[in-house]
Design a protein around this motif. Structure first.
Motif, PDB file in Angstrom:
ATOM      1  N   SER A  42     -11.224   1.359  -3.048  1.00 35.59           N
ATOM      2  CA  SER A  42     -11.532   0.769  -1.746  1.00 35.59           C
ATOM      3  C   SER A  42     -11.102  -0.709  -1.711  1.00 35.59           C
ATOM      4  O   SER A  42     -10.972  -1.354  -2.765  1.00 35.59           O
ATOM      5  N   PRO A  43     -10.891  -1.229  -0.482  1.00 34.96           N
ATOM      6  CA  PRO A  43     -11.038  -0.529   0.798  1.00 34.96           C
ATOM      7  C   PRO A  43      -9.823   0.350   1.092  1.00 34.96           C
ATOM      8  O   PRO A  43      -8.692  -0.021   0.824  1.00 34.96           O
ATOM      9  N   VAL A  44     -10.093   1.532   1.648  1.00 35.04           N
ATOM     10  CA  VAL A  44      -9.051   2.478   2.033  1.00 35.04           C
ATOM     11  C   VAL A  44      -9.127   2.675   3.537  1.00 35.04           C
ATOM     12  O   VAL A  44     -10.213   2.907   4.084  1.00 35.04           O
ATOM     13  N   LEU A  45      -7.993   2.591   4.207  1.00 37.32           N
ATOM     14  CA  LEU A  45      -7.953   2.801   5.652  1.00 37.32           C
ATOM     15  C   LEU A  45      -7.754   4.287   5.944  1.00 37.32           C
ATOM     16  O   LEU A  45      -6.837   4.922   5.403  1.00 37.32           O
ATOM     17  N   LEU A  46      -8.608   4.854   6.781  1.00 34.67           N
ATOM     18  CA  LEU A  46      -8.520   6.256   7.174  1.00 34.67           C
ATOM     19  C   LEU A  46      -7.737   6.331   8.478  1.00 34.67           C
ATOM     20  O   LEU A  46      -8.137   5.733   9.487  1.00 34.67           O
ATOM     21  N   ALA A  81       0.845  -1.196   0.000  1.00 35.17           N
ATOM     22  CA  ALA A  81       0.000   0.000   0.000  1.00 35.17           C
ATOM     23  C   ALA A  81       0.878   1.244   0.000  1.00 35.17           C
ATOM     24  O   ALA A  81       2.098   1.178   0.216  1.00 35.17           O
ATOM     25  N   THR A  82       0.239   2.381  -0.235  1.00 30.96           N
ATOM     26  CA  THR A  82       0.900   3.678  -0.166  1.00 30.96           C
ATOM     27  C   THR A  82       0.058   4.601   0.711  1.00 30.96           C
ATOM     28  O   THR A  82      -1.170   4.583   0.627  1.00 30.96           O
ATOM     29  N   VAL A  83       0.724   5.379   1.538  1.00 32.05           N
ATOM     30  CA  VAL A  83       0.028   6.339   2.394  1.00 32.05           C
ATOM     31  C   VAL A  83      -0.058   7.682   1.686  1.00 32.05           C
ATOM     32  O   VAL A  83       0.952   8.217   1.210  1.00 32.05           O
ATOM     33  N   ARG A  84      -1.266   8.197   1.581  1.00 32.57           N
ATOM     34  CA  ARG A  84      -1.483   9.569   1.120  1.00 32.57           C
ATOM     35  C   ARG A  84      -1.711  10.417   2.366  1.00 32.57           C
ATOM     36  O   ARG A  84      -2.675  10.196   3.098  1.00 32.57           O
ATOM     37  N   TRP A 102      -3.712  13.453   9.530  1.00 32.09           N
ATOM     38  CA  TRP A 102      -4.557  12.435   8.906  1.00 32.09           C
ATOM     39  C   TRP A 102      -3.920  11.924   7.622  1.00 32.09           C
ATOM     40  O   TRP A 102      -3.032  12.537   7.043  1.00 32.09           O
ATOM     41  N   GLY A 103      -4.410  10.777   7.198  1.00 34.06           N
ATOM     42  CA  GLY A 103      -3.946  10.204   5.945  1.00 34.06           C
ATOM     43  C   GLY A 103      -4.856   9.078   5.507  1.00 34.06           C
ATOM     44  O   GLY A 103      -5.760   8.652   6.241  1.00 34.06           O
ATOM     45  N   ARG A 104      -4.608   8.578   4.290  1.00 36.13           N
ATOM     46  CA  ARG A 104      -5.355   7.467   3.723  1.00 36.13           C
ATOM     47  C   ARG A 104      -4.367   6.391   3.294  1.00 36.13           C
ATOM     48  O   ARG A 104      -3.386   6.689   2.603  1.00 36.13           O
ATOM     49  N   LEU A 105      -4.599   5.178   3.707  1.00 41.49           N
ATOM     50  CA  LEU A 105      -3.757   4.068   3.273  1.00 41.49           C
ATOM     51  C   LEU A 105      -4.459   3.390   2.106  1.00 41.49           C
ATOM     52  O   LEU A 105      -5.534   2.809   2.259  1.00 41.49           O
ATOM     53  N   VAL A 106      -3.839   3.504   0.926  1.00 40.59           N
ATOM     54  CA  VAL A 106      -4.431   2.993  -0.307  1.00 40.59           C
ATOM     55  C   VAL A 106      -3.695   1.719  -0.715  1.00 40.59           C
ATOM     56  O   VAL A 106      -2.486   1.753  -1.001  1.00 40.59           O
TER      57      VAL A 106
END
Length: 235
Positions: free
Chosen positions: A114-118, A7-10, A30-34
């Motif tokens: 998705s799924p994306v972890l917040l 995954a990559t973190v945005r 905050w970030g999103r793990l894609v």
């Protein structure tokens, strides 16, 4: 063993300068793990919403190519005292791997990827590769009486003020973005070798903005805030 990122973190941190040196120091971050396509399966995260925090094993992708050294100079010691690399959390490590404890704020199951972890409270720059995810278990991993070595002292926070020239732009930002800027800049992001020039203006890419600031007499003054598209999750 061959390691491939899953995954990559945005992240709201568009550049490594001013990123918190430990997770949790900026609770509002905050970030999103894609997940990458091969691992983008709802089954792979089934049950993860029951955990409040996650361990991320990630890569120091912006410094890994610079190699490593048996000793490093940690910022907590002023940058002028060397200790062993394995007694530190330095980014310059033999395998360039890091470990971060982040808050799981939810799972986005509606976006196209998705799924994306917040995530919340993270200390990862935008674009960080993630190699594994593990749930945090407080009954096994919280040790209240653990010793903290040379990092024992609490971080001293600066007072953050906004100059009149930046006040209008600051006020337009979402509340969480304003909190991120206050929390990050209060920790004095300057390298230890650059703390003696009160007239120097620094810049950090935070929440999609180029934030310019100065530090003098224990006060961090935000001088200007300019939108910077592509520099991390926008405010």
């Amino acid at each position: 063993m061959n390691l491939d990122p899953i995954a990559t973190v945005r992240s709201c941190f568009g550049g490594k300068f001013a990123v918190p040196r430990q997770p949790g120091l900026c609770p509002s971050a905050w970030g999103r793990l894609v997940f990458h396509p091969d691992y983008r399966s709802p089954d792979a995260v089934r049950g993860i919403e029951g955990f409040s925090h996650l361990w991320l094993i990630f890569g120091f992708h912006e410094t890994a190519a610079k190699g490593w050294n048996p000793t490093v100079r940690p910022p907590r010691l002023g940058g002028n005292q060397r200790i062993g690399v394995f007694a530190s959390r330095s980014t310059f490590r033999p395998n360039g791997l890091g470990l971060s404890l982040v808050r799981l704020e939810g799972v986005d199951s509606t976006s196209a990827d998705s799924p994306v972890l917040l995530l919340g409270g993270l200390d990862l720059v935008d674009g960080t590769p993630v190699y594994d995810i593990k749930p945090y278990l407080p009954y096994a991993e919280a040790i209240p009486d653990a010793t903290r070595g040379f990092a024992g002292e609490e971080i001293q926070r600066l007072t953050v003020e906004v100059d009149s020239a930046a006040a209008e732009d600051f006020a337009k930002l979402p509340e969480r973005a304003r909190r991120v800027m206050n929390e990050v800049l209060s920790m004095d992001a300057r390298p230890a070798t650059q703390t003696r020039d009160p007239d120097r203006v620094f810049g950090a890419l935070l929440c999609g903005c180029n934030v310019r600031f100065m530090i003098c007499d224990g006060i961090c003054r935000i001088c200007s805030i300019q939108p910077e598209q592509g520099s991390g999750l926008n405010a």
